[in-house]
Scaffold this active site. Sequence first.
Site, short mmCIF file in Angstrom:
data_model
loop_
_atom_site.label_atom_id
_atom_site.label_comp_id
_atom_site.label_asym_id
_atom_site.label_seq_id
_atom_site.Cartn_x
_atom_site.Cartn_y
_atom_site.Cartn_z
N ARG A 58 -0.20 -9.50 13.20
CA ARG A 58 -0.81 -8.51 12.29
C ARG A 58 -1.65 -9.21 11.22
O ARG A 58 -2.72 -8.74 10.84
CB ARG A 58 0.27 -7.65 11.64
CG ARG A 58 0.82 -6.60 12.60
CD ARG A 58 2.19 -6.11 12.23
NE ARG A 58 2.23 -5.33 11.02
CZ ARG A 58 3.39 -4.99 10.41
NH1 ARG A 58 4.55 -5.34 10.94
NH2 ARG A 58 3.36 -4.29 9.30
N LYS A 60 0.84 -1.21 0.00
CA LYS A 60 0.00 0.00 0.00
C LYS A 60 0.87 1.25 0.00
O LYS A 60 0.71 2.14 -0.82
CB LYS A 60 -0.95 0.00 1.22
CG LYS A 60 -1.82 -1.26 1.30
CD LYS A 60 -2.75 -1.24 2.50
CE LYS A 60 -2.09 -1.36 3.85
NZ LYS A 60 -1.42 -2.66 4.09
N ARG A 97 11.33 -0.94 11.00
CA ARG A 97 10.23 -0.66 11.93
C ARG A 97 10.23 -1.68 13.07
O ARG A 97 10.52 -2.84 12.85
CB ARG A 97 8.88 -0.73 11.18
CG ARG A 97 8.43 0.60 10.65
CD ARG A 97 7.26 0.50 9.71
NE ARG A 97 6.12 -0.27 10.18
CZ ARG A 97 4.98 -0.41 9.50
NH1 ARG A 97 4.85 0.21 8.33
NH2 ARG A 97 4.00 -1.13 9.96
N ARG A 116 -10.00 -0.20 8.84
CA ARG A 116 -9.54 -1.55 9.12
C ARG A 116 -10.54 -2.37 9.90
O ARG A 116 -10.25 -3.51 10.23
CB ARG A 116 -8.27 -1.45 9.97
CG ARG A 116 -7.00 -1.69 9.16
CD ARG A 116 -5.89 -1.18 10.05
NE ARG A 116 -4.69 -1.91 9.94
CZ ARG A 116 -3.58 -1.40 9.39
NH1 ARG A 116 -3.59 -0.22 8.83
NH2 ARG A 116 -2.48 -2.10 9.38
N ARG A 154 11.81 -5.38 4.96
CA ARG A 154 11.53 -3.97 4.66
C ARG A 154 12.49 -3.05 5.41
O ARG A 154 12.82 -3.28 6.56
CB ARG A 154 10.10 -3.62 5.07
CG ARG A 154 9.83 -2.11 4.99
CD ARG A 154 8.38 -1.74 5.08
NE ARG A 154 7.69 -2.34 6.19
CZ ARG A 154 6.38 -2.33 6.32
NH1 ARG A 154 5.64 -1.75 5.40
NH2 ARG A 154 5.81 -2.89 7.36
#
Length: 207
Positions: A163, A15, A152, A90, A124
């Site tokens: 998640r 996203k 992160r 969400r 990432r």
Amino acid sequence: MKGSIVLFGPPGAGKGTQANRIVSLTSKPQVSTGDMLRQAVSSGSELGVAARAFMEAGELVPDDVIIGLINQRLKEEDASSGVLFDGFPRTIAQAEELSKIAQLSVVISIEVPDESIVERIVGRRMDPETGNIYHIKFNPAPESIAHRLIQRKDDNESTVRTRLSAYHEQTSPLASWYESQGLLIKINGNRSIKKVGDDIISELSDK
Ligand code: AP5
């Protein structure tokens, strides 16, 4: 396109990666609840303190906190012609609230199987200066900025699994909710970043 756009999909679907191209095409500002929450956490605000434990555990932050943030953000002038929502809504409660305060033109669902998600998330890396998103294998950063990249806190294997569960239990039901309203466009997100982006742009250009 008059209304707002929602970028929808599991963690690591791409996203954030695709948001820049959509912003360039539509001139709508990106509204990422994840980014807003991370800013609140690093500023040490009351909201950030409340959100931090949920985020680090990989759980959703309570709806009232998120709805308060969005209500505030949509009052800003640049939001008057619609925005690009990234990571919001969400839950059904968030979507119902959103339907009262904004008009949606389209919901882009980036579909990626769970097997690909863990590798994407764990690899990432973020550039704190530009906000750009990289991946150690799929989208490596230029050598010159490699020293300043960060990972992160919630990008680890155990948090990703929480998640993903939160996504399947609380968020994925929104896809059929939006499909029944004729707003959902499904994009196969399990291809190169460029191909996924080209498809999204071509769908949006037809709108
Ligand atoms: P948030 O920041 O929204 O995280 P997320 O939804 O888990 O999404 P990500 O940012 O992890 O993934 P992305 O889809 O943007 O993928 P990206 O482009 O970076 O939320 C974080 C937390 O905040 C939540 O867990 C929750 O606690 C809280 N929160 C936020 N919003 C909330 C809400 N509305 N309600 C309640 N709580 C909320 O790509 C991932 C990686 O893959 C990158 O390395 C990228 O380079 C790579 N990649 C991208 N596309 C491809 C491709 N096509 N092929 C190969 N690699 C790719």
